[in-house]
Design a protein around this motif. Structure first.
Motif, mmCIF file in Angstrom:
data_model
loop_
_atom_site.group_PDB
_atom_site.id
_atom_site.type_symbol
_atom_site.label_atom_id
_atom_site.label_comp_id
_atom_site.label_asym_id
_atom_site.label_seq_id
_atom_site.Cartn_x
_atom_site.Cartn_y
_atom_site.Cartn_z
ATOM 1 N N GLU A 161 0.823 -1.208 0.000
ATOM 2 C CA GLU A 161 0.000 0.000 0.000
ATOM 3 C C GLU A 161 0.861 1.264 0.000
ATOM 4 O O GLU A 161 0.570 2.222 -0.728
ATOM 5 N N HIS A 162 1.929 1.275 0.790
ATOM 6 C CA HIS A 162 2.773 2.474 0.837
ATOM 7 C C HIS A 162 3.513 2.682 -0.493
ATOM 8 O O HIS A 162 3.796 3.818 -0.882
ATOM 9 N N ILE A 163 3.789 1.595 -1.218
ATOM 10 C CA ILE A 163 4.453 1.718 -2.516
ATOM 11 C C ILE A 163 3.478 2.278 -3.552
ATOM 12 O O ILE A 163 3.831 3.140 -4.365
ATOM 13 N N VAL A 164 2.238 1.785 -3.493
ATOM 14 C CA VAL A 164 1.203 2.316 -4.389
ATOM 15 C C VAL A 164 0.986 3.800 -4.133
ATOM 16 O O VAL A 164 0.904 4.617 -5.071
ATOM 17 N N ASN A 165 0.907 4.182 -2.865
ATOM 18 C CA ASN A 165 0.716 5.591 -2.515
ATOM 19 C C ASN A 165 1.885 6.447 -2.986
ATOM 20 O O ASN A 165 1.706 7.578 -3.450
ATOM 21 N N ALA A 166 3.099 5.891 -2.873
ATOM 22 C CA ALA A 166 4.275 6.638 -3.331
ATOM 23 C C ALA A 166 4.260 6.808 -4.845
ATOM 24 O O ALA A 166 4.583 7.881 -5.367
ATOM 25 N N ALA A 167 3.873 5.750 -5.571
ATOM 26 C CA ALA A 167 3.805 5.839 -7.038
ATOM 27 C C ALA A 167 2.791 6.889 -7.472
ATOM 28 O O ALA A 167 3.002 7.607 -8.456
ATOM 29 N N ALA A 168 1.682 6.977 -6.720
ATOM 30 C CA ALA A 168 0.647 7.961 -7.030
ATOM 31 C C ALA A 168 0.913 9.324 -6.399
ATOM 32 O O ALA A 168 0.152 10.266 -6.609
ATOM 33 N N ASN A 169 2.005 9.424 -5.616
ATOM 34 C CA ASN A 169 2.362 10.662 -4.928
ATOM 35 C C ASN A 169 1.274 11.102 -3.950
ATOM 36 O O ASN A 169 1.062 12.296 -3.721
ATOM 37 N N LEU A 170 0.591 10.129 -3.369
ATOM 38 C CA LEU A 170 -0.510 10.428 -2.455
ATOM 39 C C LEU A 170 0.036 10.793 -1.078
ATOM 40 O O LEU A 170 0.818 10.059 -0.481
ATOM 41 N N GLY A 171 -0.390 11.935 -0.567
ATOM 42 C CA GLY A 171 0.015 12.366 0.771
ATOM 43 C C GLY A 171 1.455 12.831 0.878
ATOM 44 O O GLY A 171 2.012 12.869 1.973
ATOM 45 N N MET A 217 -3.767 3.997 -12.138
ATOM 46 C CA MET A 217 -4.837 3.129 -12.635
ATOM 47 C C MET A 217 -4.504 1.672 -12.313
ATOM 48 O O MET A 217 -3.353 1.240 -12.458
ATOM 49 N N LEU A 218 -5.510 0.917 -11.861
ATOM 50 C CA LEU A 218 -5.328 -0.510 -11.609
ATOM 51 C C LEU A 218 -5.587 -1.269 -12.905
ATOM 52 O O LEU A 218 -6.668 -1.164 -13.497
ATOM 53 N N VAL A 219 -4.596 -2.032 -13.354
ATOM 54 C CA VAL A 219 -4.679 -2.712 -14.650
ATOM 55 C C VAL A 219 -4.666 -4.220 -14.462
ATOM 56 O O VAL A 219 -3.865 -4.760 -13.690
ATOM 57 N N MET A 220 -5.570 -4.891 -15.178
ATOM 58 C CA MET A 220 -5.535 -6.344 -15.254
ATOM 59 C C MET A 220 -5.717 -6.750 -16.713
ATOM 60 O O MET A 220 -6.279 -5.995 -17.516
ATOM 61 N N ALA A 221 -5.230 -7.934 -17.056
ATOM 62 C CA ALA A 221 -5.327 -8.409 -18.433
ATOM 63 C C ALA A 221 -5.746 -9.870 -18.451
ATOM 64 O O ALA A 221 -5.464 -10.618 -17.512
ATOM 65 N N ALA A 237 1.054 4.072 -12.793
ATOM 66 C CA ALA A 237 0.989 5.495 -12.435
ATOM 67 C C ALA A 237 1.868 6.303 -13.379
ATOM 68 O O ALA A 237 2.911 5.818 -13.845
ATOM 69 N N VAL A 238 1.447 7.525 -13.644
ATOM 70 C CA VAL A 238 2.164 8.391 -14.577
ATOM 71 C C VAL A 238 2.581 9.681 -13.885
ATOM 72 O O VAL A 238 1.727 10.424 -13.381
ATOM 73 N N ASP A 239 3.896 9.910 -13.831
ATOM 74 C CA ASP A 239 4.440 11.184 -13.378
ATOM 75 C C ASP A 239 4.642 12.041 -14.622
ATOM 76 O O ASP A 239 5.642 11.941 -15.313
ATOM 77 N N ARG A 240 3.636 12.858 -14.900
ATOM 78 C CA ARG A 240 3.635 13.625 -16.139
ATOM 79 C C ARG A 240 4.752 14.661 -16.171
ATOM 80 O O ARG A 240 5.360 14.916 -17.222
ATOM 81 N N ASP A 241 5.047 15.284 -15.041
ATOM 82 C CA ASP A 241 6.063 16.335 -14.999
ATOM 83 C C ASP A 241 7.460 15.773 -15.265
ATOM 84 O O ASP A 241 8.257 16.370 -15.990
ATOM 85 N N ILE A 277 7.746 9.928 -16.284
ATOM 86 C CA ILE A 277 8.103 8.613 -15.776
ATOM 87 C C ILE A 277 6.825 7.801 -15.547
ATOM 88 O O ILE A 277 5.827 8.321 -15.046
ATOM 89 N N MET A 278 6.857 6.512 -15.919
ATOM 90 C CA MET A 278 5.793 5.566 -15.602
ATOM 91 C C MET A 278 6.245 4.698 -14.431
ATOM 92 O O MET A 278 7.374 4.212 -14.424
ATOM 93 N N HIS A 279 5.356 4.507 -13.470
ATOM 94 C CA HIS A 279 5.637 3.655 -12.319
ATOM 95 C C HIS A 279 4.714 2.438 -12.358
ATOM 96 O O HIS A 279 3.501 2.570 -12.587
ATOM 97 N N LEU A 280 5.273 1.252 -12.131
ATOM 98 C CA LEU A 280 4.504 0.016 -12.068
ATOM 99 C C LEU A 280 4.672 -0.602 -10.680
ATOM 100 O O LEU A 280 5.796 -0.723 -10.188
ATOM 101 N N VAL A 281 3.562 -0.983 -10.056
ATOM 102 C CA VAL A 281 3.592 -1.650 -8.758
ATOM 103 C C VAL A 281 2.755 -2.921 -8.868
ATOM 104 O O VAL A 281 1.590 -2.861 -9.277
ATOM 105 N N ARG A 282 3.329 -4.047 -8.521
ATOM 106 C CA ARG A 282 2.610 -5.314 -8.585
ATOM 107 C C ARG A 282 1.782 -5.517 -7.327
ATOM 108 O O ARG A 282 2.290 -5.430 -6.212
#
Length: 366
Positions: A7-17, A31-35, A335-339, A342-347
């Motif tokens: 959870e903390h890795i997901v929050n970091a990727a999304a820059n939450l808090g 975005m949560l992605v499944m295939a 997650a996308v860091d537009r500025d 960078i794309m971040h992937l968290v499993r």
């Protein structure tokens, strides 16, 4: 709760808090992605529940192959009803199995039937009330991002003398209407927005990026068969859009030439200016892959592994699964860091390979 450890890795990727010097920093798109969920309702339930509970996530995306084998194997309500519980937008891509992957009419579908099973019931979740196609585009204005969802299976529906489709529903094929729509959509993208394209497969030649996220020994499989051979129409159009230049190319069919037209990609993006492209997001291959277009290396490709918790569907993936544990799930936060571009992937779920390589987090620039 069993994925609480990331959870903390997901929050970091999304820059939450995130606060820098006492100032709250802007959240990033996540975005949560499944295939290739292949008729696994429990995995869809897990994905929707995780999406609902995580404040860091803005939306969900399924990259196709909701069906296990053929269109007619079930009525699809397990998927449409499952998405009714999502309290955030959830976007659906059409895969080769969703139309039937066969010529047999009794187990395969027209495009209208595919739309009726997988798109129409979920229009509220997609957020386009007048959507009447299996392809569409979404603007995330808060993040200045555009998601374009393509359908790689826009096949003619001519029947043979026995009443079966003349071309298998699982053949890769674009049609002129969708190509023209893609061009007009790219022309309309606001100048400062970045674009990502979701489709079930990547239609073009790719080159693997050797990294811990790419399954060892794997190249991105070229979808086969293809109605237009080895077709680069989508990468060609994206390249012209990125460079802000004109394109005028034709693509002749390599089979069923009496049924399929020569496609044209004709556009001039020079008046719009150069575009910023994030990545192609695809499924189909069932394993983790990071790559780039072999023709246009500035175009990234991310292939996501199968979310299906089924021994047969997961056989080609190097991430072992275990029901009732964290490894039951195989989802990815994108997650996308537009500025910083960078794309971040968290499993989320199974994150160690059979050879004990950890695959929890990865980032790549664009």
């Amino acid at each position: 709760m069993r994925n609480k450890d990331v959870e903390h890795i997901v929050n970091a990727a999304a820059n939450l808090g995130n606060y820098a010097y006492g100032i709250k920093q802007p959240k990033r798109f996540a975005m949560l992605v499944m295939a290739d969920i292949h008729r696994c309702p429990n995995q869809l339930h897990n994905a929707v529940e995780y999406l609902n509970e995580m404040d860091a996530l803005d939306a969900g995306l399924c990259l196709g192959d909701m069906q296990g084998g053929d269109y007619a194997e079930n009525d699809g309500t397990w998927y449409s009803m499952g998405l009714l519980w999502a309290n955030k937008p959830f976007y659906t891509v059409i895969g080769n199995h969703d139309g039937g992957n066969s010529k047999r009419r009794e187990i395969s579908a027209t495009k209208e039937e595919v739309y009726g099973k997988f798109i129409r019931p979920n229009i509220a979740s997609i957020g386009i009330p007048d959507l009447d196609k299996t392809y569409y585009a979404i603007n995330f204005d808060k993040y200045k991002l555009t998601l374009i969802v393509l359908d790689n299976y826009m096949l003619p529906e001519a029947l043979d003398a026995d009443g079966n489709f003349r071309i298998s529903r699982g053949v890769e094929c674009m049609n002129q209407e969708e190509i023209d729509w893609l061009i007009s959509t790219l022309l309309a993208v606001p100048e400062d927005y970045h674009v990502m394209i979701a489709s079930h497969t990547y239609q073009g030649e790719s080159k693997r990026v050797d990294c811990s996220w790419t399954q060892v020994g794997r190249e991105l499989e070229v979808p086969s068969p293809q109605a237009y051979g080895f077709m680069e129409v989508i990468p060609d159009i994206v390249n012209a859009w990125i460079k802000g230049e004109a394109i005028d190319k034709k693509y002749a069919p390599t089979a069923n030439t009496d049924l399929l037209p020569t496609l044209e990609a004709r556009a001039d993006f020079s008046s719009r200016g150069k575009g910023e492209f994030v990545s192609h997001l695809v499924g189909h291959v069932h394993y983790s892959y990071i790559g780039k277009s072999a023709v246009y290396p500035e175009q990234n490709i991310i292939a996501f592994p199968t979310a299906a918790n089924d021994d047969w569907q997961n056989a080609g993936c190097d991430l072992p699964r275990e029901r009732g544990t964290k490894a039951e799930d195989l989802l990815t936060v994108f997650a996308v860091d537009r500025d910083e571009r960078i794309m971040h992937l968290v499993r989320v779920g199974s994150n160690f390979t059979n050879t004990l390589v950890e695959r929890t987090y990865f980032s790549i620039s664009y």
